[in-house]
Design a protein around this motif. Structure first.
Motif, PDB file in Angstrom:
ATOM      1  N   GLY A  48       0.696  -1.553   0.090  1.00 50.42           N
ATOM      2  CA  GLY A  48      -0.006  -0.096   0.169  1.00 50.42           C
ATOM      3  C   GLY A  48       0.841   1.348   0.145  1.00 50.42           C
ATOM      4  O   GLY A  48       1.934   1.326   0.463  1.00 50.42           O
ATOM      5  N   ASP A  49       0.197   2.307  -0.667  1.00 46.93           N
ATOM      6  CA  ASP A  49       0.887   3.519  -0.673  1.00 46.93           C
ATOM      7  C   ASP A  49       0.383   4.630   0.244  1.00 46.93           C
ATOM      8  O   ASP A  49      -0.708   4.741   0.535  1.00 46.93           O
ATOM      9  CB  ASP A  49       1.088   4.156  -1.865  1.00 46.93           C
ATOM     10  N   VAL A  50       1.425   5.582   1.113  1.00 40.62           N
ATOM     11  CA  VAL A  50       0.622   6.468   1.380  1.00 40.62           C
ATOM     12  C   VAL A  50       0.821   7.992   0.568  1.00 40.62           C
ATOM     13  O   VAL A  50       1.838   8.050  -0.240  1.00 40.62           O
ATOM     14  CB  VAL A  50       1.952   7.009   2.793  1.00 40.62           C
ATOM     15  N   ILE A  51      -0.177   8.396   0.522  1.00 37.65           N
ATOM     16  CA  ILE A  51      -0.380   9.794  -0.639  1.00 37.65           C
ATOM     17  C   ILE A  51      -1.185  10.678   0.290  1.00 37.65           C
ATOM     18  O   ILE A  51      -2.010  10.937   0.725  1.00 37.65           O
ATOM     19  CB  ILE A  51      -1.337   9.400  -1.533  1.00 37.65           C
ATOM     20  N   GLY A  52      -0.173  11.735   0.722  1.00 36.76           N
ATOM     21  CA  GLY A  52      -0.306  13.005   1.493  1.00 36.76           C
ATOM     22  C   GLY A  52      -0.687  12.277   2.825  1.00 36.76           C
ATOM     23  O   GLY A  52       0.066  11.736   3.434  1.00 36.76           O
ATOM     24  N   ASN A  53      -1.849  12.580   3.352  1.00 37.68           N
ATOM     25  CA  ASN A  53      -2.227  11.766   4.629  1.00 37.68           C
ATOM     26  C   ASN A  53      -3.215  10.675   4.285  1.00 37.68           C
ATOM     27  O   ASN A  53      -4.006  10.011   5.171  1.00 37.68           O
ATOM     28  CB  ASN A  53      -3.208  12.806   5.434  1.00 37.68           C
ATOM     29  N   ASP A  54      -3.430  10.349   3.058  1.00 36.07           N
ATOM     30  CA  ASP A  54      -4.258   9.164   2.851  1.00 36.07           C
ATOM     31  C   ASP A  54      -3.601   7.832   2.540  1.00 36.07           C
ATOM     32  O   ASP A  54      -2.303   7.819   2.173  1.00 36.07           O
ATOM     33  CB  ASP A  54      -5.039   9.672   1.316  1.00 36.07           C
ATOM     34  N   LEU A  55      -4.304   6.728   2.349  1.00 40.01           N
ATOM     35  CA  LEU A  55      -3.598   5.367   2.197  1.00 40.01           C
ATOM     36  C   LEU A  55      -4.425   4.760   1.009  1.00 40.01           C
ATOM     37  O   LEU A  55      -5.631   4.574   1.077  1.00 40.01           O
ATOM     38  CB  LEU A  55      -3.977   4.674   3.573  1.00 40.01           C
ATOM     39  N   ARG A  56      -3.558   4.494   0.108  1.00 41.01           N
ATOM     40  CA  ARG A  56      -4.122   3.678  -1.046  1.00 41.01           C
ATOM     41  C   ARG A  56      -3.681   2.157  -0.996  1.00 41.01           C
ATOM     42  O   ARG A  56      -2.737   1.705  -0.821  1.00 41.01           O
ATOM     43  CB  ARG A  56      -3.259   4.260  -2.377  1.00 41.01           C
ATOM     44  N   CYS A  57      -4.871   1.263  -1.411  1.00 42.75           N
ATOM     45  CA  CYS A  57      -4.842  -0.074  -1.371  1.00 42.75           C
ATOM     46  C   CYS A  57      -3.643  -0.749  -2.603  1.00 42.75           C
ATOM     47  O   CYS A  57      -4.110   0.015  -3.738  1.00 42.75           O
ATOM     48  CB  CYS A  57      -6.171  -0.721  -1.167  1.00 42.75           C
ATOM     49  N   PRO A  58      -2.839  -1.619  -2.210  1.00 40.06           N
ATOM     50  CA  PRO A  58      -2.205  -1.888  -3.632  1.00 40.06           C
ATOM     51  C   PRO A  58      -2.963  -2.707  -4.517  1.00 40.06           C
ATOM     52  O   PRO A  58      -2.658  -2.782  -5.756  1.00 40.06           O
ATOM     53  CB  PRO A  58      -1.186  -2.743  -2.928  1.00 40.06           C
ATOM     54  N   PHE A  59      -4.010  -3.197  -4.216  1.00 41.45           N
ATOM     55  CA  PHE A  59      -4.704  -4.152  -5.270  1.00 41.45           C
ATOM     56  C   PHE A  59      -5.475  -3.416  -6.422  1.00 41.45           C
ATOM     57  O   PHE A  59      -5.284  -3.712  -7.357  1.00 41.45           O
ATOM     58  CB  PHE A  59      -5.569  -5.015  -4.408  1.00 41.45           C
ATOM     59  N   HIS A  60      -6.683  -2.540  -5.977  1.00 39.59           N
ATOM     60  CA  HIS A  60      -7.098  -1.840  -7.098  1.00 39.59           C
ATOM     61  C   HIS A  60      -7.148  -0.434  -6.850  1.00 39.59           C
ATOM     62  O   HIS A  60      -8.227   0.318  -7.216  1.00 39.59           O
ATOM     63  CB  HIS A  60      -8.731  -2.643  -7.061  1.00 39.59           C
ATOM     64  N   HIS A  61      -6.299   0.002  -5.996  1.00 35.85           N
ATOM     65  CA  HIS A  61      -6.092   1.520  -5.326  1.00 35.85           C
ATOM     66  C   HIS A  61      -7.321   2.159  -4.982  1.00 35.85           C
ATOM     67  O   HIS A  61      -7.605   3.244  -5.308  1.00 35.85           O
ATOM     68  CB  HIS A  61      -5.636   2.124  -6.951  1.00 35.85           C
ATOM     69  N   TRP A  62      -8.103   1.435  -4.241  1.00 34.22           N
ATOM     70  CA  TRP A  62      -8.998   2.198  -3.498  1.00 34.22           C
ATOM     71  C   TRP A  62      -8.361   3.148  -2.505  1.00 34.22           C
ATOM     72  O   TRP A  62      -7.304   2.802  -1.959  1.00 34.22           O
ATOM     73  CB  TRP A  62     -10.070   1.339  -2.759  1.00 34.22           C
ATOM     74  N   VAL A  63      -8.711   4.288  -2.423  1.00 27.37           N
ATOM     75  CA  VAL A  63      -7.923   5.430  -1.438  1.00 27.37           C
ATOM     76  C   VAL A  63      -8.534   5.689  -0.118  1.00 27.37           C
ATOM     77  O   VAL A  63      -9.975   5.867  -0.234  1.00 27.37           O
ATOM     78  CB  VAL A  63      -7.604   6.632  -2.000  1.00 27.37           C
ATOM     79  N   TYR A  64      -8.032   5.522   0.975  1.00 26.64           N
ATOM     80  CA  TYR A  64      -8.661   5.865   1.874  1.00 26.64           C
ATOM     81  C   TYR A  64      -8.302   7.261   2.683  1.00 26.64           C
ATOM     82  O   TYR A  64      -7.110   7.482   2.831  1.00 26.64           O
ATOM     83  CB  TYR A  64      -8.455   4.719   3.350  1.00 26.64           C
ATOM     84  N   ASP A  65      -9.108   7.966   3.275  1.00 28.99           N
ATOM     85  CA  ASP A  65      -8.421   9.402   3.842  1.00 28.99           C
ATOM     86  C   ASP A  65      -8.209   9.334   5.110  1.00 28.99           C
ATOM     87  O   ASP A  65      -8.273   7.961   5.875  1.00 28.99           O
ATOM     88  CB  ASP A  65      -9.648  10.346   3.718  1.00 28.99           C
ATOM     89  N   ASP A  66      -7.740  10.426   5.835  1.00 27.88           N
ATOM     90  CA  ASP A  66      -7.028  10.230   7.248  1.00 27.88           C
ATOM     91  C   ASP A  66      -8.222   9.912   8.422  1.00 27.88           C
ATOM     92  O   ASP A  66      -7.869   9.716   9.406  1.00 27.88           O
ATOM     93  CB  ASP A  66      -6.332  11.675   7.554  1.00 27.88           C
TER      94      ASP A  66
END
Ligand code: FES
Ligand code: FE2
Length: 354
Positions: A89-107
């Motif tokens: 998974g990737d941290v983008i700004g303060n969000d977290l992106r799932c590695p599988f289908h790139h759903w993004v979760y906010d802080d």
């Protein structure tokens, strides 16, 4: 608490009835855990822009640090198809992106977008644990909201006035629940037998009068004298608190010098404890000479504590706790067991972390 409290002995008595009446539910029994602050990892384990995974309660959580430098603790599994968010998974700004289908979760753990343009499902949400970071340790509260604030462990000083040393205990995991180990703190008999402290029955504080009990913490004073393995005598005066079922902290003096100690027990799995600990002392006037002297004093504190933890470790590595027979020296332990038995329990993250 009434029935069990009447089993607590007074001076001179010996408890002859089994303590089976003070049965403390094991962590995870009926799917519930005590609503306490639990240490999750060291702050330095989670660098800015990184996401890591830890076992917690009966499942897994991820910890990541956004560009705002705040550490967040979320349930580990993506609510789309269950990818572990720390597995690429990737941290983008303060969000977290799932590695599988790139759903993004906010802080706050809410899904705000998907990878290929579908709108985020309305209820797509990770479990976001209440989190705080103190003394280089990331803590999460088992609950939707903390029942109480993290305690003041600096005795009124600010964190930057105190020189601290923080450790994750390499002796762990211990095969016992945190509350069972926390019960060592008011266990006066073990201080004498395991830690070579001078403990006389008449000096043991009466748990009814010398302790201050609330639903979430207990305060007590503890003046003790310890003879170190090298024969050196150490005089410790503690103003101590057990907070929840996992924290013990005190401010006090060792041979007259002010210091603070924090011991925090985590739960990587039911029936298992991790341990983090902190020792600190006031920096004085901030001069180089004072800092050097403070550093040496903190090292001395850590040496003392490491020796005591080694002594405890022999017991804890093999302990198989179950309610047993107590005597009058165990009165404070018995009272502590009723505190833990009646302590609030919940598991709101169950569906998310498993
Ligand atoms: S499993 Fe996370 S986006 Fe699909
Ligand atoms: Fe101990």
């Amino acid at each position: 608490m009434g029935e069990a409290s009447s089993n607590v002995v007074t001076s001179g008595e010996v408890l002859t009835r089994p303590l089976s009446k003070i049965v403390v539910p094991a962590e995870g029994s009926d799917g519930l855990f005590t609503k306490s602050w639990f240490p999750i990892c060291l702050s330095k384990d989670v660098e800015k822009g990184k996401v890591i995974c830890r076992d917690f309660l009966d499942g897994k959580v991820v910890i990541y640090r956004g560009e705002d430098d705040v550490a967040r603790v979320f349930s580990a599994y993506c609510v789309h198809m269950g990818a572990n968010l720390a597995a690429g998974g990737d941290v983008i700004g303060n969000d977290l992106r799932c590695p599988f289908h790139h759903w993004v979760y906010d802080d706050s753990g809410r899904c705000i977008k998907t990878g290929v343009g579908d709108p985020a499902p309305e209820r797509a949400q990770l479990f976001a644990f209440p989190t705080t970071e103190i003394c280089g340790i990331v803590f999460a509260f088992n609950g939707q909201e903390p029942l109480y604030d993290f305690p003041d462990i600096f005795g009124g000083y600010s964190e930057d006035e105190v020189l601290i040393a923080t450790f994750e205990d390499p002796r762990c995991p211990w095969p016992v629940d945190p509350w069972s180990i926390r019960g060592n703190t008011p266990d006066w008999a073990h201080f004498a037998c395991v830690h070579n402290m001078e403990v006389n029955n008449e000096d043991i504080p009466d748990p009814k009068s010398a302790y201050e009990w609330s639903d979430y913490w207990v305060n007590f004073d503890a003046p003790v004298t310890r003879v170190m393995p090298d024969g050196k005598v150490t005089r410790l005066v503690y103003k101590a608190q057990i907070t929840g079922t996992t924290l013990w902290h005190n401010q006090g003096t060792m041979n007259g010098r002010w210091h603070m100690l924090l011991s925090a027990l985590g739960i990587p799995a039911p029936g298992t404890s991790s341990h983090f600990y902190v020792a600190g002392a006031h920096l004085g006037d901030g001069s180089d000479a004072q800092e050097r002297e403070t550093r040496e004093f903190v090292e001395e504190l850590i040496d003392m504590w490491d020796t005591m933890l080694d002594e405890d470790d022999v017991i804890l590595q093999q302990q198989h706790y179950k309610p047993g027979l107590l005597t009058n020296a165990d009165a404070a332990v018995a009272r502590f067991l009723t505190f833990v038995r009646d302590y609030p329990r919940a598991h709101p993250s169950r569906e998310f972390i498993n």
